[in-house]
Design an enzyme around this catalytic site. Structure first.
Site, mmCIF file in Angstrom:
data_model
loop_
_atom_site.group_PDB
_atom_site.id
_atom_site.type_symbol
_atom_site.label_atom_id
_atom_site.label_comp_id
_atom_site.label_asym_id
_atom_site.label_seq_id
_atom_site.Cartn_x
_atom_site.Cartn_y
_atom_site.Cartn_z
ATOM 1 N N GLU A 104 18.895 33.809 39.002
ATOM 2 C CA GLU A 104 18.076 32.665 39.391
ATOM 3 C C GLU A 104 18.850 31.769 40.355
ATOM 4 O O GLU A 104 19.956 31.321 40.033
ATOM 5 C CB GLU A 104 17.687 31.854 38.143
ATOM 6 C CG GLU A 104 16.775 32.628 37.216
ATOM 7 C CD GLU A 104 16.740 32.069 35.792
ATOM 8 O OE1 GLU A 104 17.165 30.913 35.566
ATOM 9 O OE2 GLU A 104 16.285 32.813 34.904
ATOM 10 N N GLU A 113 14.898 35.636 32.144
ATOM 11 C CA GLU A 113 16.206 36.196 31.771
ATOM 12 C C GLU A 113 16.100 37.619 31.246
ATOM 13 O O GLU A 113 16.990 38.436 31.452
ATOM 14 C CB GLU A 113 16.904 35.291 30.745
ATOM 15 C CG GLU A 113 17.647 34.102 31.357
ATOM 16 C CD GLU A 113 16.730 32.979 31.831
ATOM 17 O OE1 GLU A 113 15.533 33.009 31.491
ATOM 18 O OE2 GLU A 113 17.206 32.072 32.544
ATOM 19 N N ASP A 130 24.579 29.734 27.421
ATOM 20 C CA ASP A 130 23.691 29.401 26.307
ATOM 21 C C ASP A 130 22.379 30.195 26.394
ATOM 22 O O ASP A 130 21.749 30.493 25.389
ATOM 23 C CB ASP A 130 23.355 27.904 26.339
ATOM 24 C CG ASP A 130 24.574 27.033 26.593
ATOM 25 O OD1 ASP A 130 24.977 26.308 25.681
ATOM 26 O OD2 ASP A 130 25.140 27.086 27.722
ATOM 27 N N PHE A 131 21.979 30.510 27.629
ATOM 28 C CA PHE A 131 20.682 31.186 27.836
ATOM 29 C C PHE A 131 20.732 32.664 27.451
ATOM 30 O O PHE A 131 19.700 33.343 27.447
ATOM 31 C CB PHE A 131 20.215 31.073 29.297
ATOM 32 C CG PHE A 131 20.206 29.679 29.869
ATOM 33 C CD1 PHE A 131 20.272 28.560 29.044
ATOM 34 C CD2 PHE A 131 20.122 29.476 31.244
ATOM 35 C CE1 PHE A 131 20.274 27.270 29.581
ATOM 36 C CE2 PHE A 131 20.114 28.193 31.787
ATOM 37 C CZ PHE A 131 20.199 27.094 30.959
ATOM 38 N N ILE A 132 21.914 33.135 27.161
ATOM 39 C CA ILE A 132 22.023 34.499 26.655
ATOM 40 C C ILE A 132 21.128 34.669 25.429
ATOM 41 O O ILE A 132 20.610 35.752 25.161
ATOM 42 C CB ILE A 132 23.502 34.801 26.313
ATOM 43 C CG1 ILE A 132 24.254 35.184 27.579
ATOM 44 C CG2 ILE A 132 23.624 35.893 25.286
ATOM 45 C CD1 ILE A 132 25.724 35.389 27.345
ATOM 46 N N HIS A 167 23.828 23.453 26.860
ATOM 47 C CA HIS A 167 24.338 23.830 28.181
ATOM 48 C C HIS A 167 25.859 23.758 28.253
ATOM 49 O O HIS A 167 26.418 23.700 29.340
ATOM 50 C CB HIS A 167 23.764 22.924 29.284
ATOM 51 C CG HIS A 167 22.320 23.165 29.599
ATOM 52 N ND1 HIS A 167 21.308 22.841 28.738
ATOM 53 C CD2 HIS A 167 21.717 23.716 30.681
ATOM 54 C CE1 HIS A 167 20.145 23.158 29.281
ATOM 55 N NE2 HIS A 167 20.360 23.701 30.461
#
Ligand code: TPP
Ligand code: MG
Lengths: 326, 344
Positions: free
Chosen positions: A29, A60, A85-87, A129
């Protein structure tokens, strides 16, 4: 030797590999035209073009799934997950798909890809984050996990990760992007699974990762000056494969072990290292191994609070001094 | 055409259009019979306690696997779900390899390391069977992206169920493929149930895939998934579109599974008479009648039936006689070096 930032080292590492191998592609992104949320990939789109460097939707799962499908069929993708964190929203790929495809298919399926992601605290972004989530990945058989602490390691380990035939999760530390360091000209290729002894010492071993490496070195320096304690500092660099030989050999020399971890306490990577040393280096130890970690809490956003919860040079120093009775 | 809501079988009737030709038609028939007999055998072996673990049969859904596989050429890639035996077989994987994996024997496709839900045979273009709902849609996109980048002409085909249209990965993947114009075909096998719950209870629209296509700028395609000719023709169009660089297709195929969701499911949740209604529109029966309408002789059909049965019988015997896998492969192929070492 020329100095570059950790941020520019990311670009340099990716560019080195994209130049070397036309099968290396990069997606994520805002990574292409905008050059990345942390400006760590500026210029790659211009250099390699929109076919190989691509901006994706905020998807994702699609990013990691597409990286996997491309890897299975011959490309060497690098996928960015903007914040580590977005994992959590695409963890299926990290936990169930990448690492198990080869095994479940009895060796038929390959998955040579790199997921690079911005990890760790220091930006005061709060609990979603700023986390250090390297331990989320370390626990999964079939993955490799890397977290460099310096610009030169970023370039060399990025190259090693891209060339590795297994899926590698590459944790960049947000608070290190501005760090400068010497990086030689020309191609750089490091080796996964190798820890680095950054400071020799005889009184204790400090094992650290990523942002904590600099703090461990600072604590070691002050312990030497203020308390005449001589610490050996090891940068683990690679959690999987794990260079246990270097760690065990150091403990055999210093007889004490301290881990400095940014991840919250439970199941942090240091616990595994302490367990290995307890199993295999127990009689080398003169005292209990000690883990210095972020407490087991979500990260607070406010600077004064975040500063208190992360291990600081002061906390590392105090803990070691008390433990060694100095 | 029936919808998921009125739960009526789709009436037959693709007409006597001979665009498909006798050779292909016989291949479509053979494939469907082979899938039917293999799945029926898998069920029988399960009743004899010889199929271990779980298994998800495609009994009643054979026309979709056969129709798509017959429209593929070598190099095209299949991405399947746990309900993937039929799709794997349809690409030409030997019955013995599939039954062997179901029976967890050393002759299985993955020597017992994957199990029935993960059938993979890359040499046949079967790029894996995925058991986390929706996971393989983005993966198929990635394979298609590679084809696009390299200018390869292969197409990636991703099969999944009606229930899968409610998971995020479905929407991420269809959007991604549409935006990037990827050569991928998404095939929704709407068998009216997500596991045990009727799909109509969990979607706000009649058709789980077709009615969502417009959200991604795609054509609404809803077909009778029990008629192999219709499936085959629809597949051919989608392949042509993908190979021409015109992007993905989302195809909803109406069908019905004759067995339970998985081996342990007696399918008590089905309304009385529903299965019987759909069995009147059984794809294998329908296609046998179609052949006869085209004047194919009974003995030609009987010969196909017999040779398929022989393959399945021989495979069964070979699997029964096959040894268990050796335990030393437990720790192989975790990493690309062939081993499992995570430390030095
Ligand atoms: C992420 C995820 N959620 C739930 C399940 C459990 N599960 C397995 S199959 C299934 C039903 C899927 O329905 P559908 O997509 O219609 O496929 P069908 O089984 O009918 O072929 C469910 C809920 C799963 N495997 N993965
Ligand atoms: Mg279903």
């Amino acid at each position: 030797m020329p100095e570059i930032s950790y941020r520019d080292a990311v670009t340099r590492g990716i560019a080195q590999e994209m130049t070397r191998d036309p099968d290396v592609v990069f997606l994520g992104e805002d990574v292409a035209k905008p050059g990345g949320c942390f400006k760590a990939t500026v210029g790659l789109y211009e250099q390699f073009g929109g076919v190989r460097v691509r901006d994706t939707p905020i998807s994702e799962q699609a990013i990691l799934g597409a990286a996997m499908g491309a890897a299975m069929t011959g490309l060497k993708p690098i996928a960015e997950i903007m914040f580590s964190d977005f994992i959590a929203v695409c963890f299926d790929y990290i936990a169930n798909e990448f690492p198990k495809a080869r095994y479940m298919s009895n060796g038929q399926t390959k998955c040579p890809l790199v997921v690079r992601t911005a990890n760790g605290a220091g930006s005061r972004f709060g609990a979603q984050h700023s986390q250090s989530v390297e331990n989320w990945c370390m626990m999964i058989p079939g993955l490799k996990v890397v977290a460099p602490s310096s610009p030169v390691d970023v370039v060399g380990l990025m190259a090693a990760a891209v060339r590795d035939p297994d899926p590698v999760i590459f944790f960049e530390h947000k608070s290190l992007y501005n760090m400068k360091g010497e990086v030689p000209d020309g191609e750089i290729l490091d080796t996964l699974g190798t820890a680095k002894i950054l400071r020799q010492g005889k009184d204790c071993t400090i094992v650290a990762l990523a942002l904590m490496v600099g703090r461990a070195l600072e604590a070691a320096e002050r312990l030497r000056i203020d308390h005449n304690i001589d610490c050996e500092v090891i940068d683990v660099r690679s959690l999987v494969p794990l260079d246990t030989k270097t760690i065990l050999a150091s403990v055999a020399k210093t007889h004490r072990l301290f881990t400095v971890e940014e991840n919250p306490r439970l199941c942090g990577w240091g616990a595994e290292i302490v367990s290995i040393v307890a199993d295999e280096g127990f009689y080398d130890l003169d005292g209990p191994p000690v883990r210095i970690t972020t407490p087991h809490i979500p990260l607070p956003a406010a600077d004064i609070m975040e500063d208190v919860v992360l291990p600081t040079p002061q906390r590392i120093m105090d803990t070691i001094r008390r433990s060694l009775g100095g | 055409m029936a919808t998921a809501n009125d739960r009526k079988p789709v009436p037959a009737g693709s007409g006597l259009n001979d665009d498909i030709g006798e050779d292909k038609r016989l291949a479509l028939y053979r494939s469907q019979v082979r899938l039917r007999d293999s799945e029926q055998r898998a069920f029988d072996l399960f009743l004899q306690n010889l199929v271990k673990g779980t298994s998800h049969l495609s009994l009643g859904q054979e026309a979709i696997a056969a129709g798509f596989a017959e429209a593929m050429v070598k190099g095209d890639l299949s991405f399947c779900t746990y309900r993937g035996h039929a799709h794997t077989l349809a690409r030409g994987v030997p019955v013995e390899k599939v039954l062997g994996e179901l029976m967890q024997k050393d002759n299985g496709l993955m020597r017992g390391k994957g199990g029935s839900m993960h059938l993979t045979s890359e040499e046949h273009g079967v790029m894996g069977s995925y058991a986390i709902i929706g996971a393989h849609l983005p993966i198929a996109c990635g394979a298609a992206w590679r084809a696009q980048i390299r200018g390869d002409k292969d197409v990636s085909v991703c099969f999944f169920g009606d229930g899968t249209t409610n998971i995020g990965a479905f929407h991420e993947a269809v959007n991604f493929a549409a935006v990037w114009k990827l050569p991928v075909i998404f095939v929704c096998e709407n068998n009216l149930y997500m596991e045990y719950t009727p799909i109509k209870d969990v979607i706000p629209i009649p058709q789980p895939a077709a009615d969502r296509a417009s959200a991604y700028g795609l054509e609404r395609i809803l077909i009778d998934g029990n008629d192999a000719d219709i499936v085959y023709r629809t597949a051919q169009k989608a392949f042509a579109k993908a190979r021409a660089g015109e992007g993905p297709s989302l195809i909803e195929c109406l069908t019905y599974r004759h067995s339970g969701h998985s081996r342990a499911d007696p399918a008590k949740y089905r309304p009385e008479g529903e299965l019987e209604e759909w069995k009147k529109h059984d794809p294998v029966k329908l296609y046998r009648e179609r052949l006869k309408q085209f004047g194919v002789k009974d003995d030609v059909i009987a010969e196909i039936d017999a040779s398929v049965r022989k393959e399945v019988d021989d495979a069964t015997e070979a699997c029964k006689a096959a040894p268990n896998p050796p335990l030393d492969i437990i720790s192989t192929d975790v990493y690309a070096d062939g081993g499992w070492a995570w430390r030095n």
